[in-house]
Design an enzyme around this catalytic site. Structure first.
Site, PDB file in Angstrom:
ATOM      1  N   TYR A   1       0.838  -1.203   0.000  1.00  0.00           N
ATOM      2  CA  TYR A   1       0.000   0.000   0.000  1.00  0.00           C
ATOM      3  C   TYR A   1       0.868   1.247   0.000  1.00  0.00           C
ATOM      4  O   TYR A   1       0.517   2.276  -0.531  1.00  0.00           O
ATOM      5  CB  TYR A   1      -0.876   0.046   1.253  1.00  0.00           C
ATOM      6  CG  TYR A   1      -2.017  -0.924   1.246  1.00  0.00           C
ATOM      7  CD1 TYR A   1      -2.955  -0.909   0.217  1.00  0.00           C
ATOM      8  CD2 TYR A   1      -2.180  -1.835   2.273  1.00  0.00           C
ATOM      9  CE1 TYR A   1      -4.019  -1.803   0.214  1.00  0.00           C
ATOM     10  CE2 TYR A   1      -3.239  -2.724   2.279  1.00  0.00           C
ATOM     11  CZ  TYR A   1      -4.153  -2.701   1.238  1.00  0.00           C
ATOM     12  OH  TYR A   1      -5.191  -3.572   1.240  1.00  0.00           O
TER      13      TYR A   1
ATOM     14  N   CYS B   1       2.281 -18.297  -5.851  1.00  0.00           N
ATOM     15  CA  CYS B   1       2.789 -18.258  -4.482  1.00  0.00           C
ATOM     16  C   CYS B   1       1.678 -18.506  -3.463  1.00  0.00           C
ATOM     17  O   CYS B   1       1.280 -19.646  -3.273  1.00  0.00           O
ATOM     18  CB  CYS B   1       3.546 -16.947  -4.237  1.00  0.00           C
ATOM     19  SG  CYS B   1       4.730 -17.105  -2.881  1.00  0.00           S
TER      20      CYS B   1
ATOM     21  N   HIS C   1       7.347 -16.706  -8.505  1.00  0.00           N
ATOM     22  CA  HIS C   1       6.694 -15.509  -9.072  1.00  0.00           C
ATOM     23  C   HIS C   1       7.109 -15.363 -10.533  1.00  0.00           C
ATOM     24  O   HIS C   1       8.027 -14.602 -10.838  1.00  0.00           O
ATOM     25  CB  HIS C   1       7.093 -14.263  -8.279  1.00  0.00           C
ATOM     26  CG  HIS C   1       6.476 -14.209  -6.929  1.00  0.00           C
ATOM     27  ND1 HIS C   1       5.239 -13.644  -6.695  1.00  0.00           N
ATOM     28  CD2 HIS C   1       6.895 -14.700  -5.745  1.00  0.00           C
ATOM     29  CE1 HIS C   1       4.934 -13.777  -5.414  1.00  0.00           C
ATOM     30  NE2 HIS C   1       5.916 -14.407  -4.816  1.00  0.00           N
TER      31      HIS C   1
ATOM     32  N   GLU D   1       5.800 -13.750 -12.806  1.00  0.00           N
ATOM     33  CA  GLU D   1       5.550 -12.413 -13.364  1.00  0.00           C
ATOM     34  C   GLU D   1       6.825 -11.584 -13.506  1.00  0.00           C
ATOM     35  O   GLU D   1       6.900 -10.682 -14.328  1.00  0.00           O
ATOM     36  CB  GLU D   1       4.516 -11.655 -12.510  1.00  0.00           C
ATOM     37  CG  GLU D   1       4.941 -11.259 -11.092  1.00  0.00           C
ATOM     38  CD  GLU D   1       4.666 -12.325 -10.034  1.00  0.00           C
ATOM     39  OE1 GLU D   1       4.565 -13.518 -10.411  1.00  0.00           O
ATOM     40  OE2 GLU D   1       4.557 -11.979  -8.843  1.00  0.00           O
TER      41      GLU D   1
END
Ligand code: GLN
Length: 552
Positions: A54, A382, A508, A510
């Site tokens: 965030y 994950c 991961h 990505e």
């Protein structure tokens, strides 16, 4: 000798310095130059790994096992420059090293000060990415000129240019040229003020990149040039890209930025620009033949940058399939309230990305149950793999209350548990299973088919794993372990052979996808989602035509 480009920002943050730096790196690389990329971040965390997504968006993981700033993701997607720990420094990391040296007595009785000790350390960090074959090092300074915490960096790059010779360094400053609706005008004053601030520190920018919503009229460009003491041709407009971030390098080419840099840094070895594949990729992206909607059930779905690389990887996979990928971000707590069938009714595939702690877990598990039971393509990353394992254990194996010990320390069936190596870990920063590890793929599985290789290396960032005690039970009920660590002790990939496409990985993937080289798992996930959509459409059309026949 390597040349240096320093990219700084003014007026406001979030101007896209990372994207612009990555685009410059890409253009130089595509002019045949060897480039290195580096980001210096003025905050006090040693790395962004301890910050909430965030706060700071995604934490980008490198092969070498470093938690880094998300801008390094742009660097890897736009260039082939190798990245290592020296490619991202923070004030925390710099001070950590200085304090260690001070404790060892390496400053030999001197008072340790910001100038020269911190600035020397920063200059040393910049020199660390220089290698014998490197033509250009691009160093991006995080934050905005004038920020208190950024001061040592600006002072250090000023000194660096003095040491290295001004002709070997180029200062590129990114600013905002806002359009004031009420006045109906472009305003150049913030840019002038920001350059003034930079010059007060002793840095004269060589190139100004002006971010703007609208075209900057010629008189305004001339005004900026005059007041900033920058050549007119070095005032480059970078208009907002509504379509794709991958257009940024092309707009810089239109404004001849690559030529300007090559000329100003005397990069005589530069070759003509080769960018045709990139243009072709953008053309494909602009003219999709299909559309797919992916349901995305994650914890940080409201924050645009929290899953940056995952969203990018989905787009890359869409390009391969001539498809526009729409991401429907679904709040997992809301999903539980309205039910998976309603929340996922309109999607063609489900993706559950990585994440930490308990919040939203039950909604993710429920979404996965729906995908498993209805044949909706599913891709787990994950935490997504861990949730899929829990769901399967509970609803197929029949282990009620199966869970991960991350969410329930006393779960009766801890099908996901802490990695043994994590048991005595005390500090949170940089201590996860981090970086690239090998994975052996099982022949005949979807994962093996996607990769086209028996052994792959992928990046990890986790503390928990599938509990080996439950492996036989899960396998007997139909869960396939399609990838493991080379010694077989860690589950790296799972899938359901009886399902159209249900694949989850502990890594991961990505972080390895590029717009011109989509990641194989994302590619096949989007392929399966597209098939699912087209199949559904056919069924709908079939049932409609059947209705016509009966009523007729
Ligand atoms: N929280 C889980 C773990 O630590 C998953 C981590 C992740 O998704 N990156 O293993």
């Amino acid at each position: 000798m390597a040349k240096h480009i320093f990219v700084t920002g003014g007026v406001v943050s979030s101007l896209g310095k990372g994207l612009t730096s990555a685009s410059i790196g890409m253009l130089l690389e595509r002019r045949g130059l060897k480039v290195r990329m580096q980001k210096l971040d003025p905050y006090l965390n040693v790395d962004p790994g301890t910050m909430s997504p965030y706060q700071h968006g995604e934490v980008y993981v490198l092969d070498v096992g470093a938690d880094t700033d998300l801008d390094l993701g742009h660097y890897e997607r736009f260039t082939h420059a190798p990245l290592n720990r020296d490619c991202n420094y923070t004030t925390g990391k710099i001070y950590q090293s200085i304090i260690q040296k001070e404790r060892k007595g390496e400053y030999k009785g001197k008072t340790v000060q910001v100038i020269p000790h911190v600035t020397d350390e920063i200059k040393a960090c910049i020199r660390k990415v220089v290698a014998p074959d490197v033509d250009v090092v691009i160093t991006e300074i995080g934050g905005t000129v004038g920020d208190i915490e950024g001061m040592p960096y600006f002072e250090a790059i000023r000194q660096f240019a003095l040491d290295a010779g001004k002709h070997n360094c180029l200062f590129v400053h990114l600013t905002l040229v806002p359009y004031l609706k009420a006045a109906g005008e472009i305003k150049t004053k913030p840019t002038q003020t920001s350059v003034k601030e930079l010059r007060a520190i002793g840095i004269q920018p060589d190139v100004l990149i002006c971010r703007s919503e609208r075209e900057i009229p010629e008189p305004d460009c001339e005004k900026i040039a005059l007041y900033s003491n920058v050549e007119r041709r070095a005032v480059i407009e970078e208009r907002d890209k509504e379509f794709s971030i991958y257009e940024v390098p092309l707009s810089l080419v239109e404004n001849k930025l690559d030529e300007l840099i090559v000329e100003k840094l005397g990069l005589a070895q530069a070759k003509p620009l080769r960018i045709d594949d990139w243009r072709a990729m953008l053309d494909r992206m602009r003219n999709p033949a299909h559309e797919v909607t992916i349901g995305f059930v994650g914890k940080y779905v409201k924050h645009r940058d929290a899953y940056k690389s995952v969203y990018e990887a989905l787009d890359h996979a869409g390009i391969v399939h001539h498809s526009k990928v729409r991401v429907q971000r679904i709040d997992s707590e809301k999903l539980l309230v309205e039910g998976a069938a309603k929340a996922l009714g309109g999607v063609d595939g489900l993706l559950v990305p990585g994440g930490f702690d308990k919040r939203g877990i039950e909604g993710k598990i429920e979404a996965i149950r729906f995908a498993r039971e209805t044949g909706l393509p599913f891709f787990g990353i994950c935490l997504g793999l861990q949730c899929a394992t829990i769901e399967f254990a509970r609803n197929v194996v029949g282990l009620a209350d199966a869970n991960s010990t991350e969410f329930n320390k006393t779960a009766p069936h801890p099908v996901v548990c802490l990695l043994t190596e994590q048991e005595n870990v005390e500090y949170v920063g940089g201590t996860q299973r981090l970086g690239a590890y090998a994975c052996h793929l099982v022949p005949g599985t979807r994962a093996r088919e996607a990769y086209g290789q028996d052994v792959v290396r992928e990046r990890h960032r986790h503390r928990y794993e599938v509990n080996n005690v439950y492996r036989d039970q899960l396998a007997a009920a139909g869960l396939r372990f399609s990838g493991t660590s080379p010694d077989g002790t860690l589950v790296e990939a799972i899938e359901l052979p009886s399902h159209p496409w249900f694949v989850a990985v502990q890594c991961h993937p990505e972080f390895r996808s590029k717009p011109t080289e989509a990641h194989p798992l994302f590619r096949d996930f989007i392929g399966a989602s597209l098939r699912h959509r087209l199949g559904k459409k056919k069924d709908d059309e079939g049932s409609r035509s059947r209705v016509v026949v009966t009523t007729g």
